[in-house]
Design an enzyme around this catalytic site. Structure first.
Site, PDB file in Angstrom:
ATOM      1  CE  LYS A 128      17.620  18.848 -10.852  1.00 24.79           C
ATOM      2  NZ  LYS A 128      17.646  19.105 -12.296  1.00 24.79           N
ATOM      3  CG  ASP A 147      17.584  22.399  -7.790  1.00 29.81           C
ATOM      4  OD1 ASP A 147      17.882  23.289  -6.983  1.00 29.81           O
ATOM      5  OD2 ASP A 147      16.438  22.246  -8.223  1.00 29.81           O
TER       6      ASP A 147
END
Length: 219
Positions: A128, A147
């Site tokens: 991420k 996320d």
DNA sequence: ATCCCGAGGG
DNA sequence: CCCTCTGGAT
């Protein structure tokens, strides 16, 4: 590339969702403030389980005292901890920020590396964070940053039935053209904050309503 | 699966 | 009180 009618239909639906998001959130982009790639990396590490607004409250003072990797590598750990405390997980975050800074100084000449492999080797950095740095600081997206918002929206919108972030990312990469991987995250995040919220989603005013398979909980 | 961890909303 | 906020390491 082998494809099936089902996959083509899924990509078609994904394209419609993307168009609607682009129309609804024309200015969607990263909300974390930073002046350099290193500062961006630090801000993203701090953003774990924390609002970007709160990150932006602590980073000005943090970056004023320790503006680059060299300074952060030499900083007293307790001082970093005190400065980032409001963002939560402050011991882990402070330790990771300093350890990442030291590695960047020792192995990358003090500059944030622009290779996925090098980014993933930094402590506190997984896909991420690496995806966000690659897109915003290196100008190219190698994946989709998944996320909590992207995860939730991908599920509700029927873009992925997976729960693991890496599998959700793989599904999204298959559904959207590569040049959309970077912006896609911010469109989904913006929509996730404004309308498709975790708790009381505002389905009645949702621009994606006709495209969304998620059963509405609100009248 | 669990831990790290603070702050705000409801 | 419980849930959520741009996760990652063990």
């Amino acid at each position: 590339m082998a494809t099936t009618p089902a996959k083509a239909a899924a990509r078609e639906r994904a394209a419609r969702i993307l168009s609607a998001l682009e129309a609804a959130y024309p200015g969607a982009r990263i909300a974390l403030r930073s002046e350099t790639p290193f500062q961006l990396l630090v801000a993203v590490i701090l953003s774990a389980q924390c609002t970007d607004e709160r990150v932006n409250q602590v980073t000005p003072e943090l970056f004023r005292r320790f503006p680059d990797a060299a300074a952060m590598a030499e900083a007293p750990l307790e001082e970093i901890e005190a400065l980032v405390r409001p963002t939560g997980f402050f011991r882990n975050k402070a330790r990771n920020i300093q350890a990442a800074a030291r590695r960047i100084v020792e192995r990358h000449g003090g500059e944030v590396p622009c290779r996925m492999e090098d980014l993933l080797a930094l402590p506190g950095v997984a896909r991420k964070t690496a995806n966000i740095v690659l897109y915003n600081a290196c100008g190219r997206a190698e994946g989709v940053a998944v996320d909590t918002h992207v995860k939730r929206l991908a599920g509700r919108l029927g873009l992925s039935a997976e729960t693991r972030p890496d599998r959700i990312e793989r599904d999204l990469m298959a559904l959207f053209p590569k040049e959309k991987w970077g912006p896609l995250s911010y469109l989904l995040i913006e929509h996730g904050r404004a309308v498709c919220r975790a708790r009381r989603p505002l389905c009645p005013r949702c621009p994606l309503r006709p495209l969304c398979p998620w059963p509405e909980k609100t009248a």
